[in-house]
Design an enzyme around this catalytic site. Structure first.
Site, PDB file in Angstrom:
ATOM      1  N   LYS A 281      34.830  49.832  48.523  1.00 33.15           N
ATOM      2  CA  LYS A 281      35.700  48.777  49.031  1.00 33.15           C
ATOM      3  C   LYS A 281      35.120  47.404  48.690  1.00 33.15           C
ATOM      4  O   LYS A 281      35.867  46.449  48.495  1.00 33.15           O
ATOM      5  CB  LYS A 281      35.854  48.888  50.549  1.00 33.15           C
ATOM      6  CG  LYS A 281      36.709  50.069  51.001  1.00 33.15           C
ATOM      7  CD  LYS A 281      36.920  50.031  52.508  1.00 33.15           C
ATOM      8  CE  LYS A 281      37.233  51.376  53.125  1.00 33.15           C
ATOM      9  NZ  LYS A 281      38.609  51.764  53.209  1.00 33.15           N
TER      10      LYS A 281
ATOM     11  N   GLU B 140      34.544  42.376  58.044  1.00 36.13           N
ATOM     12  CA  GLU B 140      35.820  41.675  57.827  1.00 36.13           C
ATOM     13  C   GLU B 140      36.271  41.001  59.100  1.00 36.13           C
ATOM     14  O   GLU B 140      35.994  41.492  60.189  1.00 36.13           O
ATOM     15  CB  GLU B 140      36.918  42.689  57.450  1.00 36.13           C
ATOM     16  CG  GLU B 140      36.998  42.968  56.002  1.00 36.13           C
ATOM     17  CD  GLU B 140      38.093  43.970  55.676  1.00 36.13           C
ATOM     18  OE1 GLU B 140      38.961  44.229  56.517  1.00 36.13           O
ATOM     19  OE2 GLU B 140      38.039  44.493  54.557  1.00 36.13           O
TER      20      GLU B 140
ATOM     21  N   HIS C 229      42.688  54.414  63.460  1.00 37.77           N
ATOM     22  CA  HIS C 229      42.887  53.807  62.146  1.00 37.77           C
ATOM     23  C   HIS C 229      43.451  54.786  61.135  1.00 37.77           C
ATOM     24  O   HIS C 229      43.267  54.650  59.939  1.00 37.77           O
ATOM     25  CB  HIS C 229      41.588  53.209  61.584  1.00 37.77           C
ATOM     26  CG  HIS C 229      41.009  52.152  62.465  1.00 37.77           C
ATOM     27  ND1 HIS C 229      41.686  51.009  62.806  1.00 37.77           N
ATOM     28  CD2 HIS C 229      39.823  52.089  63.106  1.00 37.77           C
ATOM     29  CE1 HIS C 229      40.933  50.282  63.600  1.00 37.77           C
ATOM     30  NE2 HIS C 229      39.812  50.915  63.815  1.00 37.77           N
TER      31      HIS C 229
ATOM     32  N   ARG D 278      45.378  57.409  43.747  1.00 40.81           N
ATOM     33  CA  ARG D 278      45.895  58.781  43.776  1.00 40.81           C
ATOM     34  C   ARG D 278      47.279  58.759  44.405  1.00 40.81           C
ATOM     35  O   ARG D 278      47.742  57.725  44.853  1.00 40.81           O
ATOM     36  CB  ARG D 278      44.976  59.648  44.647  1.00 40.81           C
ATOM     37  CG  ARG D 278      44.810  59.029  46.033  1.00 40.81           C
ATOM     38  CD  ARG D 278      44.020  59.875  46.981  1.00 40.81           C
ATOM     39  NE  ARG D 278      43.525  59.100  48.099  1.00 40.81           N
ATOM     40  CZ  ARG D 278      44.218  58.757  49.174  1.00 40.81           C
ATOM     41  NH1 ARG D 278      45.491  59.099  49.264  1.00 40.81           N
ATOM     42  NH2 ARG D 278      43.672  58.066  50.151  1.00 40.81           N
TER      43      ARG D 278
HETATM   44  P1  ADP Z   1      40.406  53.740  55.396  1.00 42.90           P
HETATM   45  O1  ADP Z   1      40.143  53.678  53.927  1.00 42.90           O
HETATM   46  O2  ADP Z   1      39.285  54.341  56.171  1.00 42.90           O
HETATM   47  O3  ADP Z   1      41.752  54.320  55.739  1.00 42.90           O
HETATM   48  P2  ADP Z   1      41.368  50.996  55.489  1.00 42.90           P
HETATM   49  O4  ADP Z   1      40.545  49.924  54.930  1.00 42.90           O
HETATM   50  O5  ADP Z   1      42.507  51.488  54.670  1.00 42.90           O
HETATM   51  O6  ADP Z   1      40.433  52.223  55.879  1.00 42.90           O
HETATM   52  O7  ADP Z   1      41.902  50.565  56.918  1.00 42.90           O
HETATM   53  C1  ADP Z   1      42.540  51.491  57.769  1.00 42.90           C
HETATM   54  C2  ADP Z   1      43.257  50.766  58.889  1.00 42.90           C
HETATM   55  O8  ADP Z   1      42.357  49.963  59.645  1.00 42.90           O
HETATM   56  C3  ADP Z   1      44.318  49.782  58.439  1.00 42.90           C
HETATM   57  O9  ADP Z   1      45.529  50.413  58.202  1.00 42.90           O
HETATM   58  C4  ADP Z   1      44.391  48.828  59.604  1.00 42.90           C
HETATM   59  O10 ADP Z   1      45.123  49.395  60.657  1.00 42.90           O
HETATM   60  C5  ADP Z   1      42.967  48.746  60.065  1.00 42.90           C
HETATM   61  N1  ADP Z   1      42.277  47.586  59.464  1.00 42.90           N
HETATM   62  C6  ADP Z   1      41.562  47.565  58.332  1.00 42.90           C
HETATM   63  N2  ADP Z   1      41.044  46.349  58.094  1.00 42.90           N
HETATM   64  C7  ADP Z   1      41.441  45.563  59.119  1.00 42.90           C
HETATM   65  C8  ADP Z   1      41.225  44.190  59.476  1.00 42.90           C
HETATM   66  N3  ADP Z   1      40.476  43.383  58.736  1.00 42.90           N
HETATM   67  N4  ADP Z   1      41.804  43.727  60.605  1.00 42.90           N
HETATM   68  C9  ADP Z   1      42.557  44.528  61.378  1.00 42.90           C
HETATM   69  N5  ADP Z   1      42.784  45.818  61.107  1.00 42.90           N
HETATM   70  C10 ADP Z   1      42.237  46.346  59.997  1.00 42.90           C
END
Ligand code: ADP
Length: 678
Positions: free
Chosen positions: A116, A200, A235, A292
């Site tokens: 990431k 973040e 999440h 993917r």
């Molecule tokens: P993963 O790869 O583990 O699924 P992601 O980076 O795609 O993780 O994030 C999954 C979820 O976490 C997002 O859909 C959102 O709900 C929450 N999320 C991620 N980053 C943030 C952020 N900076 N602020 C608020 N919610 C976040």
């Protein structure tokens, strides 16, 4: 031309890929582990090859072995599905080196998005907007903490290698930073073998909106619009929909173009998803790109009418994209609900078990069920606990949502606890109907949503009584006289029966009397329970109870649960339009009582490993104090003190395996102590 395709996956996605391959006349080769010998994907494929033991690392993750299988079986392409090897650059490379088409992007694109933090650098350079944060290489705690302090809380700690919501922790204030960092790193290490972290800014009311992109090998790229995946727990997504409610054409095309820019920045080929957080004011930020096919691709298929697996196969064999941007359009609205073996009322923890009853709704053009399991299959600890995806389409959101609710009501599963009733409740939940979506939707409404826990309604009572009457009648009909039957027939009242049944902890008593015996095969009954009474007539037809209650006919599916051999009472489950209801027919009391009063909160919620003790033996703690952390299915679960008391003894040490249901420690509640002293 791809003539023979190996699917390096299992479950619903393997089945999904096989069905499109069949449509195109492509021969399919399935692979399977010990746990999947009788699985649906194995039955569907033209050929099936055993690849090892149940744990994924000994079967579905054996990249070299899978390549060998592909070579031996004359395969010209491998589809990795999602999960397992789908985002493994080395595997994509190995396919190429062995002249096998990898149905996915080039290894370099997977690599670029694999971390990431590296992905963020690339996107930053390409001018794609990012969530403010730290994604540097210096991983010292001091630097990470300074980044968080400077940015201001709340922040989100994320594993750079993360996925599936693992290795992620919100931190609300400075004091919680260290504990959260430790936990996120531990989870990352155990899931991904490394613990590189990102910090973040935590957006408090964003929506998760992602764009489906597709690129071919000739430099063309299109976006197939967006999916809103804001409804999540831990999440992780549970309901996805397309298009995103309230999306304007302007934001859609800005996001679509940003997604194409992201894909072009890494010379992308094939199906990919660019995930964004969409803030209240319409600004959006790149989160990550999944290189993917995604679990939720069917909602995009429903609104565009395209088969994305077919697109993948065409692109993989060098064809140009089937459509240009101008030729793509959105039709209607689609939802996907993920049916999981999990207990929404126990912190959404995954559960395992046997699918003794599995009856999905009828598939039609408007209702699609993507699944990889059959009745009788096991949901094991080895793989993801998703049972199926239910996808529906409607002319607009309201119609699609109504259809989703209906289809969920018709989805009947017993043997493992599922989230079906929870999802059905969501479809009727007004804030969801009004599309007030944010990624914290479930957390925000958790109290109201927990009220969805099925408990009985008075209309269920005659159904339960009648089911017991009829089951007993069927069992005893030939063999025994009424007074020997399992319900409390009264010998002096030939046509009366007294039935007791228990739902949760409540015992209910039904007085049942035949009012009209003129139809001996289907007499009419008067059933009285407490202050309620009904006139009822019914029959069992296969696994359905056909019942008329006060003139209204209903057909109710039921199942009898297998009981322990020592158990005298029968256990039933009925699937009513209100949800799934389990109850126990309590036989007349023979004086035995096996009420064991166990404190569920101190038992392992499922099979797992003890991670750490958070206090010492002998510690006096207050209610709610975290006592120990265990890990199950790669997720951490904290066991808290159920009341004020003393941690007398830990039965398991960190690193030890525990079975679900095992008592983890000896905890002496204060009241017990006092009782002991007096
Ligand atoms: P993963 O790869 O583990 O699924 P992601 O980076 O795609 O993780 O994030 C999954 C979820 O976490 C997002 O859909 C959102 O709900 C929450 N999320 C991620 N980053 C943030 C952020 N900076 N602020 C608020 N919610 C976040």
């Amino acid at each position: 031309m791809i003539k023979k395709l190996l699917i390096a996956n299992r479950g619903e996605i393997a089945c999904r890929v096989i069905s499109t391959a069949k449509k195109r006349g492509i021969k399919t080769v399935a692979v399977f582990s010990d746990a999947d010998r009788n699985a649906l994907h194995v039955a569907m494929a033209d050929e099936a090859v055993y690849i090892g033991e149940a744990p994924a690392k000994d079967s579905y993750l054996r990249a070299e072995h899978i390549i060998d299988v592909a070579k031996t079986h004359g395969v010209d392409a491998i589809h990795p599905g999602y999960g397992f090897l789908s985002e493994n650059a080395a595997f994509a490379n190995a396919c190429e080196a062995n002249h096998i088409i990898f149905v996915g992007p080039p290894a370099s694109a997977i690599e670029a998005m694999g971390s990431k933090s590296a992905a963020k650098h690339i996107m930053e350079n390409a001018g794609v907007p990012l969530v403010p944060g730290y994604h540097g290489d210096d991983q010292s705690t001091a630097i990470l903490k300074k980044a968080a302090d400077d940015m201001g809380y709340p922040v989100l700690l994320k594993a750079a290698a993360g996925g599936g919501g693992k290795g992620m922790r919100q931190v609300w204030n400075e004091a919680d930073f260290q504990n959260a960092l430790d936990a996120a790193k531990r989870e990352s290490l155990s899931s991904f073998g490394e613990d590189h972290m990102l910090v973040e800014k935590y957006l408090t009311k964003p929506r998760h909106v992602e764009i489906q992109v597709f690129c071919d090998k000739h430099g063309n790229g299109v976006y197939l619009f967006e999916r809103d995946c804001s409804v999540q727990r831990r999440h992780q997504k549970i309901i996805e929909e397309a298009p995103a409610p309230g999306m304007t054409q302007a934001i859609r095309s800005q996001m679509g173009e940003a997604a194409i820019k992201a894909a072009k920045a890494i010379d992308y080929v094939g199906a990919g998803t660019v995930e964004f957080l969409l803030d209240e004011d319409g600004s959006f930020y790149f989160m990550e790109m999944n290189t993917r096919l995604q679990v939720e691709h069917p909602v995009t298929e429903m609104i565009t009418g395209e088969d994305l697996v077919e697109w993948q196969l065409k692109v993989a064999q060098g064809e140009t994209l089937p459509k240009t941007q101008d030729q793509l359009e959105i039709r209607g609205h689609a939802f996907e609900a993920r049916i999981y073996a999990e207990d929404p009322y126990n912190d959404f923890l995954p559960v395992t078990g046997t699918l003794n009853t599995l009856s999905p709704p009828q598939s039609t053009e408007l209702v699609r069920v993507d699944t990889g399991v059959l009745e009788g299959d096991e949901v094991s600890i080895y793989y993801d606990p998703m049972i199926a995806k239910l996808i529906v389409w409607g002319d607009d959101r309201e119609l699609a949502l109504q259809r989703l609710g209906q289809a969920l009501e018709q989805y009947h599963i017993d043997g493992v606890t599922t989230n079906i009733d929870f999802l059905a409740y969501l479809t009727r939940f007004e804030p969801f109907q009004r599309a007030e979506l944010t990624t914290t939707f479930v957390d925000k409404h958790i109290d109201a949503l927990m009220a969805s826990k099925p408990s009985y309604h008075q209309d269920d009572l005659p159904l339960m009584a009648m089911l017991v009457l009829l089951r007993n009648q069927a069992q005893n009909n030939a063999a025994s006289a009424p007074w020997q039957s399992a319900i409390g027939w009264r010998s002096n009242l030939r046509y009366s029966a007294h039935i007791e049944f228990a739902i949760d902890d409540e015992l209910l008593e039904a007085e049942c009397t035949i009012t009209d015996a003129s139809a001996p095969l289907s007499p009419h009954w008067s059933i009285k329970i407490g202050e309620y009474s009904w006139l009822v007539e019914g029959q069992l037809v296969g696994n359905e109870l056909h019942i008329t209650v006060n003139d209204v006919l209903q057909k109710i599916r039921f199942a009898e649960r297998k009981s322990e051999a020592s158990e005298r009472n029968s256990h039933y489950v009925i699937f009513t339009p209100r949800g799934t209801l389990a109850f126990e027919h309590v036989l007349p009391d023979l004086g035995d009582s096996n009420n064991v009063d166990s404190d569920a909160s101190l038992t392992a919620p499922m099979n797992g490993t003890i991670v750490t003790h958070l206090c010492n033996q002998g510690d006096v703690v207050t209610k709610g104090t975290p006592i120990l952390v265990m890990e199950a299915m790669k997720m951490e679960h904290t066991i808290n003190a159920p009341s004020d008391g003393t941690v007398a003894e830990f039965y398991y040490q960190p690193g030890e395996l525990v079975d679900g249901g095992a008592t983890l420690l000896d905890f002496i509640a204060d009241t017990e102590n006092k009782r002991g002293e007096s």
